[in-house]
Design an enzyme around this catalytic site. Structure first.
Site, PDB file in Angstrom:
ATOM      1  N   GLU A  72       0.536  -0.917  -0.016  1.00  0.00           N
ATOM      2  CA  GLU A  72      -0.249  -0.425  -0.013  1.00  0.00           C
ATOM      3  C   GLU A  72       0.380   0.984  -0.245  1.00  0.00           C
ATOM      4  OE1 GLU A  72      -0.688  -2.784   2.048  1.00  0.00           O
ATOM      5  OE2 GLU A  72      -2.973  -3.246   1.215  1.00  0.00           O
ATOM      6  N   HIS A  85     -10.386  -5.108   9.875  1.00  0.00           N
ATOM      7  CA  HIS A  85     -11.194  -4.927   8.655  1.00  0.00           C
ATOM      8  C   HIS A  85     -12.543  -4.014   8.512  1.00  0.00           C
ATOM      9  CE1 HIS A  85      -8.213  -7.379   8.086  1.00  0.00           C
ATOM     10  NE2 HIS A  85      -7.955  -7.634   6.448  1.00  0.00           N
TER      11      HIS A  85
END
Lengths: 321, 326
Positions: free
Chosen positions: B60, B129
């Site tokens: 990322e 998440h």
């Protein structure tokens, strides 16, 4: 190499050194410069030699916070750089960036960046843009030895490797990440090995010898241009001053700095070559020194006399137009 | 005019912008061969090829950072985070680089990058998440933060984001992607919804509900329930969190004198805190009652379904909040 080129490199290296010495005084003695100030003294051959090898029309440059040398080597006016250090409106980025954030769109110099390793991802993106547009440009991406231990470095090298991007990673190994020596911070102190882990060709170069720096960079850029993907150069150099102002370098073994300065200094090394192999005269070099001193004096005068940024500009450029 | 789901509207916006502008390309984890983990870019690899639909490593930091660099150097990347939770890994690249290069370099550099980030909880994905961290990103000047709640807004805002010369974080509420209830009309012709403009989604006179994203739909449900009891709620959809347009919320509040803020992020230091602060600063004399907040409780998301849902806003909680101040 022809003599004119070497004399020009000499001029640029002396310009950087005198600029840095004066900046140091302006900070410590006169209080004209504030914040961080990371001096480039000792490393001049890396910026000048690598930048001499690029095509200014199409090759990009991005570096870390020790960026004065790169800014001067791409040809930014010493006065505008000095004005930036003083936070003046006439500075290269209008007083918004300061020492660590010099930049020039016109010179394809995308700036100095203050977060260790972060700009490697930006440089990778610039190489991606070049590959995407097929315009043949290469990105020269500079960073210190300390950056090779951060995640940004590894993600950037890996992506550049996977996509075969035209980027030359230039590691300026000046021996210390702030005060921590390379072999105390890196499990493998041979930094070029880290690039090899990503299948990137890597070379270790004497970063105090400008001719070697130039030749190695030329080859690396050429390989990128031919579509051979990323290249990695470890420039072995030495930082004479502290990490930033206020660092007394207590972590350095006694005599280490003297040894580098006496035996390897990049300006003295080139001076010797010019005098012994190119029949340059002392007078010729002194004349260059004098021109540089005048340029520095003018730069300081310009910066001193320049206005501060107007308060009403505070909110300008938060978003691009 | 077509009736699309939120996800279809996003896919259309991406496809049309890629067809319109050769400089627009997509990069992210599983955007190509997989077709997008939420299938937003399904078929894109076949249509646009590997050059413009780029599968990345699971990295990322460089996904975000390389998108910034590529944007500065003249392309218009749309970088996808598989979910907004993974944008935490790239936080520095987003808020310290994307959001700073324009200002720090005195306006020399554009940075036309869009970060797409599916977000929201309630899907039993566990604590790491299931975040709705929108407010964190909205804290930083220099980064525009957008979160649409309808297909029309999603398509128009994403097009505006791609055409913007600065960085935009485009948050997509996953629970709304395929919801039949959210399906809505989207014009066939090209249009944009300007970034930085709120919208009235339901007109009313008795109370103002200020919300965005998933919050819009629980608020509209609550307004429906309240209407049956004779209470007319006005619902303001902020749509953009940074820069925040409070004009419609303020005007509505000056009409109803009462407000509830609904968001799916945690309550403490949330969007509601900012909205309430601005309402009292700018409309103190209109305050008839405390302004209520309905938000996710301050607890990490548990896995177990009913337990997780109990921490999130729903229409019933909004109705209760409204009744407390009527």
């Amino acid at each position: 190499m022809d003599k004119t080129t070497l004399l020009e490199w000499y001029r640029q290296m002396v310009l950087i050194r005198r600029f840095e010495e004066r900046s140091d005084e302006l900070y410590q003695l006169e209080g004209k410069i504030k914040g961080f100030l990371h001096l480039y003294i000792g490393q001049e051959a890396v910026a000048v030699g690598t930048i001499a090898a690029r095509d200014p029309e199409r090759d990009h440059l991005i570096t870390a916070y020790r960026d004065h040398g790169h800014a001067l080597a791409v040809g930014l006016e010493a006065g505008a750089v000095m004005a930036e250090l003083m936070g003046k409106a006439t500075g290269v980025v209008g007083g918004r960036g300061g020492s660590m954030h010099l930049a020039s769109k016109e010179k394809k110099f995308w700036g100095g960046y203050g977060i260790v390793g972060a700009h490697l991802t930006l440089g990778t993106g610039m190489a991606l843009a070049e590959q995407y547009k097929g315009s043949g440009g290469v990105c020269l991406c500079y960073f210190g030895d300390g950056a090779t231990n951060i995640g940004y470095f590894h993600e950037s090298l890996n992506m550049a490797g996977v996509w075969g991007l035209p980027i030359v990673f230039i590691c300026e190994n000046n021996k210390y990440g702030m005060g921590t020596a390379v072999d105390r911070a890196s499990a493998n102190p041979n930094l070029a090995d880290k690039a090899k882990a990503y299948n990137i060709p890597a070379k270790k170069i004497d970063g105090m010898n400008i001719v070697e720096v130039y030749k190695a960079t030329q080859k690396a850029i050429d390989a990128c241009r031919k579509g051979k993907g990323p290249q990695f150069l470890e420039m072995v150099t030495y930082r004479y001053e502290g990490h930033s102002i206020g660092d007394r370098t207590r972590y350095r073994p006694a005599g280490e700095l003297d040894k580098w300065r006496d035996e390897k200094d990049p300006i003295a090394t080139l001076q010797k070559v010019l005098l012994e192999e190119y029949e340059a005269s002392e007078a010729e070099l002194v004349a260059i020194d004098d021109v540089v001193m005048k340029e520095i004096d003018d730069a300081v005068t310009f910066a001193n006399e320049s206005p501060l940024p107007a308060p009403e500009t505070l909110f300008d450029h938060i978003y691009p137009a | 005019m077509a009736r699309l789901t939120l996800r279809e509207a996003i896919t259309e916006a991406l496809r049309e912008e890629m067809q319109r502008d050769e400089n627009v390309f997509i990069m992210g984890e599983e955007v190509g061969a997989w077709g997008g983990t939420y299938a937003v870019t399904k078929g894109f690899l076949e249509e646009f090829g590997e050059r413009r639909v780029r599968d990345t490593p699971i990295s990322e930091m460089v996904i975000a950072g390389a998108a910034v660099g590529a944007a500065m150097a003249g392309t218009r990347p749309v970088a996808e985070f598989m979910t907004i939770n993974f944008a935490f890994v790239a936080f520095d690249a987003i808020v310290n680089h994307a959001a700073k290069v324009s200002y720090m370099f005195n306006g020399q550099f554009d940075c036309p990058v869009v970060f797409r980030a599916p977000g929201g909880g309630g899907k039993q994905l566990g604590a790491t998440h299931s975040h709705t961290p929108d407010v964190i990103f909205a804290h930083f000047p220099g980064l525009k933060v957008v979160c649409p709640a309808t297909p029309y807004d999603a398509k128009g805002l994403l097009k505006a984001a791609i055409r913007d010369n600065g960085p935009v974080l485009f948050i997509e509420p996953v629970p709304l992607y395929t919801s039949p209830k959210v399906r809505g009309d989207v014009p066939d012709e090209d249009y944009i919804v300007p970034i930085g403009e709120a919208d009235i989604k339901r007109v009313g006179k008795d109370v103002t509900i200020i919300t965005y994203g998933e919050g819009l739909h629980v608020s509209l449900d609550a307004a429906e329930t309240l209407a049956k009891e004779g209470v007319q709620a006005e619902v303001v959809d902020l749509r953009t969190l940074q820069p925040l347009d409070m004009s419609l919320a303020l005007a509505s509040f000056k009409k109803t004198f009462k407000a509830v803020v609904v968001e799916f992020g945690h309550q403490t230091y949330g969007i509601g805190a900012e909205v309430v602060a601005q309402l009292q600063e700018q409309a103190f004399d209109y305050l008839d009652a405390p302004i209520k907040r309905v938000a996710q409780y301050d607890v990490p998301a548990p896995y177990s379904g009913e337990l997780e849902k109990s921490a999130l806003p729903d229409a019933k909680k909004v109705v209760t909040a409204v009744k407390e101040i009527l």
